[in-house]
Design a protein around this motif. Sequence first.
Motif, mmCIF file in Angstrom:
data_model
loop_
_atom_site.group_PDB
_atom_site.id
_atom_site.type_symbol
_atom_site.label_atom_id
_atom_site.label_comp_id
_atom_site.label_asym_id
_atom_site.label_seq_id
_atom_site.Cartn_x
_atom_site.Cartn_y
_atom_site.Cartn_z
ATOM 1 N N GLN A 42 49.878 50.856 20.455
ATOM 2 C CA GLN A 42 48.553 50.351 20.122
ATOM 3 C C GLN A 42 47.519 51.465 20.033
ATOM 4 N N GLN A 43 46.486 51.193 19.253
ATOM 5 C CA GLN A 43 45.330 52.075 19.261
ATOM 6 C C GLN A 43 44.769 52.112 20.688
ATOM 7 N N GLU A 44 44.289 53.274 21.095
ATOM 8 C CA GLU A 44 43.831 53.428 22.475
ATOM 9 C C GLU A 44 42.697 52.451 22.814
ATOM 10 N N SER A 45 41.745 52.297 21.893
ATOM 11 C CA SER A 45 40.618 51.403 22.173
ATOM 12 C C SER A 45 41.071 49.950 22.285
ATOM 13 N N LEU A 46 42.038 49.535 21.460
ATOM 14 C CA LEU A 46 42.559 48.169 21.526
ATOM 15 C C LEU A 46 43.309 47.955 22.833
ATOM 16 N N SER A 47 44.152 48.904 23.209
ATOM 17 C CA SER A 47 44.909 48.783 24.447
ATOM 18 C C SER A 47 43.980 48.696 25.651
ATOM 19 N N LEU A 48 42.881 49.467 25.619
ATOM 20 C CA LEU A 48 41.927 49.445 26.715
ATOM 21 C C LEU A 48 41.245 48.085 26.816
ATOM 22 N N ARG A 49 40.845 47.530 25.692
ATOM 23 C CA ARG A 49 40.210 46.210 25.691
ATOM 24 C C ARG A 49 41.152 45.159 26.278
ATOM 25 N N ILE A 50 42.396 45.169 25.814
ATOM 26 C CA ILE A 50 43.364 44.190 26.282
ATOM 27 C C ILE A 50 43.643 44.368 27.769
ATOM 28 N N HIS A 51 43.793 45.618 28.197
ATOM 29 C CA HIS A 51 44.043 45.902 29.614
ATOM 30 C C HIS A 51 42.915 45.356 30.486
ATOM 31 N N ARG A 52 41.683 45.605 30.082
ATOM 32 C CA ARG A 52 40.539 45.127 30.857
ATOM 33 C C ARG A 52 40.457 43.605 30.837
ATOM 34 N N SER A 53 40.633 43.032 29.663
ATOM 35 C CA SER A 53 40.549 41.577 29.541
ATOM 36 C C SER A 53 41.623 40.890 30.383
ATOM 37 N N LEU A 54 42.833 41.431 30.355
ATOM 38 C CA LEU A 54 43.916 40.871 31.162
ATOM 39 C C LEU A 54 43.602 40.942 32.656
ATOM 40 N N SER A 55 42.976 42.025 33.090
ATOM 41 C CA SER A 55 42.686 42.161 34.521
ATOM 42 C C SER A 55 41.767 41.044 34.998
ATOM 43 N N TRP A 56 40.783 40.672 34.174
ATOM 44 C CA TRP A 56 39.846 39.604 34.552
ATOM 45 C C TRP A 56 40.475 38.226 34.372
ATOM 46 N N LEU A 57 41.358 38.099 33.375
ATOM 47 C CA LEU A 57 42.089 36.841 33.226
ATOM 48 C C LEU A 57 42.947 36.587 34.462
ATOM 49 N N GLY A 58 43.606 37.617 34.953
ATOM 50 C CA GLY A 58 44.409 37.472 36.170
ATOM 51 C C GLY A 58 43.573 37.043 37.354
ATOM 52 N N LYS A 59 42.374 37.632 37.467
ATOM 53 C CA LYS A 59 41.482 37.256 38.564
ATOM 54 C C LYS A 59 41.032 35.800 38.428
ATOM 55 N N ALA A 60 40.771 35.382 37.182
ATOM 56 C CA ALA A 60 40.359 33.986 36.956
ATOM 57 C C ALA A 60 41.464 33.019 37.356
ATOM 58 N N GLU A 61 42.705 33.353 37.019
ATOM 59 C CA GLU A 61 43.819 32.473 37.377
ATOM 60 C C GLU A 61 44.008 32.372 38.888
ATOM 61 N N ASP A 62 43.604 33.413 39.615
ATOM 62 C CA ASP A 62 43.744 33.414 41.077
ATOM 63 C C ASP A 62 42.597 32.697 41.787
ATOM 64 N N SER A 63 41.542 32.371 41.043
ATOM 65 C CA SER A 63 40.348 31.787 41.656
ATOM 66 C C SER A 63 40.521 30.286 41.857
ATOM 67 N N ASN A 64 39.966 29.790 42.945
ATOM 68 C CA ASN A 64 40.130 28.387 43.315
ATOM 69 C C ASN A 64 38.909 27.524 43.028
ATOM 70 N N ASP A 65 37.824 28.110 42.521
ATOM 71 C CA ASP A 65 36.639 27.310 42.244
ATOM 72 C C ASP A 65 36.171 27.550 40.816
ATOM 73 N N GLU A 66 35.525 26.537 40.240
ATOM 74 C CA GLU A 66 35.124 26.575 38.837
ATOM 75 C C GLU A 66 34.102 27.662 38.550
ATOM 76 N N ASP A 67 33.156 27.878 39.454
ATOM 77 C CA ASP A 67 32.121 28.891 39.228
ATOM 78 C C ASP A 67 32.752 30.264 39.036
ATOM 79 N N SER A 68 33.628 30.643 39.961
ATOM 80 C CA SER A 68 34.267 31.958 39.886
ATOM 81 C C SER A 68 35.155 32.069 38.664
#
Length: 218
Positions: free
Chosen positions: A19-45
């Motif tokens: 992948q292009q470096e900028s694309l890989s970076l975007r996906i890497h960052r987005s995935l990190s927050w998606l993982g955190k969202a899946e681990d969250s137990n409340d709607e606000d978070s």
Amino acid sequence: MTYTFAALKDQHRLVRAQQQESLSLRIHRSLSWLGKAEDSNDEDSRFIFLWIAFNAAYAQKHQERTFFTERDRYGAFISKLVDLDKDDLLADLVWSEFSNTIRIILNNEFIFPDFWRYQSGEISNQEWQLARHNATAAAHAALGQSDTATVLAITLSRLYILRNQIMHGGATYNSQTNRKQLKDCTQLLGKLVPRIIAIMMNSNHTLWGEAAYPVVKD
């Protein structure tokens, strides 16, 4: 394919070297927050983390903010994604899985910007009702034409109001006054963000622009 953090992370490990470096970076960052969202137990978070994941996917370097509003940027981003979406992941989401939820979101006055302008005295009740009528007509026209990109862009503009309410301290944590719209918006965003990441991973040869806050190497 299962559109979860774990499945998408595994796929990204397989393709990131090509992948292009900028694309890989975007996906890497987005995935990190998606993982955190899946681990969250409340709607606000979950909503906050999902919006950050969405933002990480579409945001570009800061000088472009001079020329485009935030809604311009994610509107153009969604349009590009729909064009690249050969598997109709977004169309299926809009017209099958979340068609009723999207209509509810679009009709919810509490996540419509001019409603709050009216509440604060900036515009009259007549102006607010006219704005609502025009926005509803635009949304219904897009729905009637099966215009996936426009429907998603309008829907995200409603989610953006909810995002502002929460991020700028205009809502109470775990408040009962905004539970319905928060639940609807979080469920939609929770299915939308993984599909956005999947489309981006399958579109390596597309120009995505430089990521905001690139990694600075010593």
